[in-house]
Design an enzyme around this catalytic site. Structure first.
Site, PDB file in Angstrom:
ATOM      1  N   TYR A   1       0.816  -1.216   0.000  1.00 46.77           N
ATOM      2  CA  TYR A   1       0.000   0.000   0.000  1.00 46.77           C
ATOM      3  C   TYR A   1       0.851   1.268   0.000  1.00 46.77           C
ATOM      4  O   TYR A   1       0.315   2.376   0.011  1.00 46.77           O
ATOM      5  CB  TYR A   1      -0.911   0.025   1.228  1.00 46.77           C
ATOM      6  CG  TYR A   1      -2.283  -0.543   0.967  1.00 46.77           C
ATOM      7  CD1 TYR A   1      -2.452  -1.899   0.734  1.00 46.77           C
ATOM      8  CD2 TYR A   1      -3.415   0.267   0.954  1.00 46.77           C
ATOM      9  CE1 TYR A   1      -3.708  -2.431   0.495  1.00 46.77           C
ATOM     10  CE2 TYR A   1      -4.673  -0.255   0.714  1.00 46.77           C
ATOM     11  CZ  TYR A   1      -4.809  -1.609   0.492  1.00 46.77           C
ATOM     12  OH  TYR A   1      -6.057  -2.124   0.252  1.00 46.77           O
TER      13      TYR A   1
ATOM     14  N   LYS B   1       3.428 -14.314   4.920  1.00 51.75           N
ATOM     15  CA  LYS B   1       3.741 -15.275   3.846  1.00 51.75           C
ATOM     16  C   LYS B   1       5.268 -15.389   3.799  1.00 51.75           C
ATOM     17  O   LYS B   1       5.909 -15.205   2.755  1.00 51.75           O
ATOM     18  CB  LYS B   1       3.155 -14.764   2.521  1.00 51.75           C
ATOM     19  CG  LYS B   1       3.218 -15.745   1.369  1.00 51.75           C
ATOM     20  CD  LYS B   1       2.117 -16.796   1.392  1.00 51.75           C
ATOM     21  CE  LYS B   1       2.320 -17.801   0.265  1.00 51.75           C
ATOM     22  NZ  LYS B   1       1.364 -18.905   0.306  1.00 51.75           N
TER      23      LYS B   1
ATOM     24  N   ASP C   1      -2.563 -17.851   3.545  1.00 54.24           N
ATOM     25  CA  ASP C   1      -3.553 -18.712   2.882  1.00 54.24           C
ATOM     26  C   ASP C   1      -4.153 -19.707   3.877  1.00 54.24           C
ATOM     27  O   ASP C   1      -5.373 -19.936   3.894  1.00 54.24           O
ATOM     28  CB  ASP C   1      -2.952 -19.416   1.656  1.00 54.24           C
ATOM     29  CG  ASP C   1      -1.521 -19.876   1.849  1.00 54.24           C
ATOM     30  OD1 ASP C   1      -0.946 -19.593   2.912  1.00 54.24           O
ATOM     31  OD2 ASP C   1      -0.974 -20.534   0.947  1.00 54.24           O
TER      32      ASP C   1
ATOM     33  N   ASP D   1      -6.069  -5.946   4.594  1.00 53.05           N
ATOM     34  CA  ASP D   1      -7.193  -5.489   3.771  1.00 53.05           C
ATOM     35  C   ASP D   1      -8.057  -6.674   3.347  1.00 53.05           C
ATOM     36  O   ASP D   1      -9.282  -6.676   3.507  1.00 53.05           O
ATOM     37  CB  ASP D   1      -6.629  -4.766   2.544  1.00 53.05           C
ATOM     38  CG  ASP D   1      -7.712  -4.300   1.592  1.00 53.05           C
ATOM     39  OD1 ASP D   1      -8.682  -3.694   2.067  1.00 53.05           O
ATOM     40  OD2 ASP D   1      -7.582  -4.545   0.382  1.00 53.05           O
TER      41      ASP D   1
END
Ligand code: ATP
Length: 365
Positions: free
Chosen positions: A124, A191, A224, A248
């Site tokens: 972002y 991640k 995930d 988000d």
């Protein structure tokens, strides 16, 4: 006592839902002097920018705002006003509680989690460019070194800055939030198996900070797997702390666990400034039709009231919303569809708000 609060109605459904929130707050007997200012595409002709200086000045003066969503053009056009405001006031922590309410239309009745999203960096940050513009520069050299490939023509690049300082600040915020709110566990989402450098740093810092809070359980989850876990067993989650982009996405996923975007409130918190706004966007598809669900904005106003020390009023409003939803008789079309599969019998934004105000008049907490 009169509280001074900036109001940014926003666009799309923003004016409808902020009006609803203002009405409910007034009905709860809280005296707020609203300083209304406008931002977004609609003010560019008048002020030359979507985020005019006087909006910034008003927030700087009063330090607290209730905001409606503001549309961000997709793919081109001006930079997100929502993101610009977070940067202007260093609103580094986005807090989004997601709790089931009876009658919310969700498939679950056991969700009670809080998303803490880092607001200041990650993808972002808005650092993007065409690879052509860097040519054989340092970035192209690094890509060549790490992948053995030349940056091809027509390749676009986004930079994902993750700093030790911002990671430590948001994870510490999550643990302090957990302590202050009687929460038992913090889950850091990342991640780091793929982005070993950026998310690896985030995870490393999260583990270090967690060691300072032995009274709060800590775990980490790959994003995930966290998404699957949220959908299968949302009751396993308590406080989640995430870098900006995962925050988000997981915010909207979590809103889906409690009846949808119309139900999910939020706050953007910095040092000395706070802006309260629903998780959802401007929903242009339903704007101006008196059909939007104002619950997320009303609950965001409750978070604002807590921030102002008006905790009894906030608790009364939350109770009134619960009673209105649980009756099942007067709900907006999003909830109606979730409950029955059809919009038939739904009420509009205004009538739902009237029902909440009516319930509020009977509410003692
Ligand atoms: P952004 O990326 O700007 O946050 P978004 O991707 O979250 O936006 P929204 O504008 O929030 O998208 O809308 C997504 C969907 O949810 C739309 O179909 C919209 O009608 C619905 N929606 C969003 N907010 C509400 C609400 N308050 N009441 C009813 N439906 C809503």
């Amino acid at each position: 006592m009169t509280h001074e609060v900036v109001l940014i109605p926003g666009d799309g459904i923003g004016p409808e839902i902020t009006r609803a929130a203002q009405r409910v707050v007034a009905a709860a007997g809280v005296d707020i002097s609203w300083h209304e200012v406008q931002a977004g595409a609609g003010v560019i002709d008048q002020y030359g920018a979507p985020l005019p200086d006087h909006v910034i000045d008003a927030i700087r003066t009063y330090g607290v705002a209730l905001k409606g969503p503001i549309t961000t053009p997709v793919g081109s056009g001006f930079r997100s006003v929502n993101v610009a405001l977070r940067h202007a006031f260093n609103l580094y922590a986005c807090v989004r509680p997601c709790a089931s309410m009876p009658g919310d239309g969700s498939r679950y009745d056991n969700v009670d989690l809080v998303i803490i999203r880092e607001n200041s960096e990650d993808l972002y940050a808005g650092i993007e460019f065409d690879a052509d513009s860097v040519g054989a520069g340092a970035i192209a050299d690094t890509v060549k070194k790490q992948t053995g490939k030349e940056l091809g023509p027509q390749t676009a690049i986004s930079i994902k800055p993750i700093s030790r300082a911002a990671s430590e600040r948001i994870v510490r915020y999550a643990f302090e939030y957990a302590r202050a709110n009687g929460r038992k566990k913090v889950t850091a989402v990342h991640k780091a198996n793929i982005m070993k450098c950026t998310d690896g740093l985030y995870l490393h810092v999260a583990r270090d900070v967690a060691a300072e809070y032995p009274d709060i359980a800590f775990e980490d989850k790959i994003v995930d797997a966290a998404c699957m876990g949220l959908v299968m067993h949302p009751e396993d989650f308590d406080v989640l702390v995430l870098p900006n982009l995962y925050g988000d996405i997981v915010s909207d996923l979590s809103a889906g666990l409690i009846g949808g975007l119309g139900m999910a409130p939020g706050a953007n918190i910095g040092d000395g400034c706070a802006i309260f706004e629903a998780t959802h966007g401007s929903a242009p598809d339903i704007a101006g039709q008196d059909v939007a669900n104002p619950t997320a904005e009303i609950l965001s106003a409750c978070m604002l009231l807590d921030h102002l020390g008006e905790t009894t009023a906030a608790a009364r409003i939350r109770a009134a919303v619960r009673v209105t939803l649980s009756s099942g008789a007067s709900v907006t079309q999003d909830v109606r569809r979730a409950l029955t599969g059809s919009y038939d019998g739904a009420v509009g934004t205004t009538q739902f708000t009237d029902e909440v105000i009516d319930a509020l008049s009977r509410m003692v907490v």
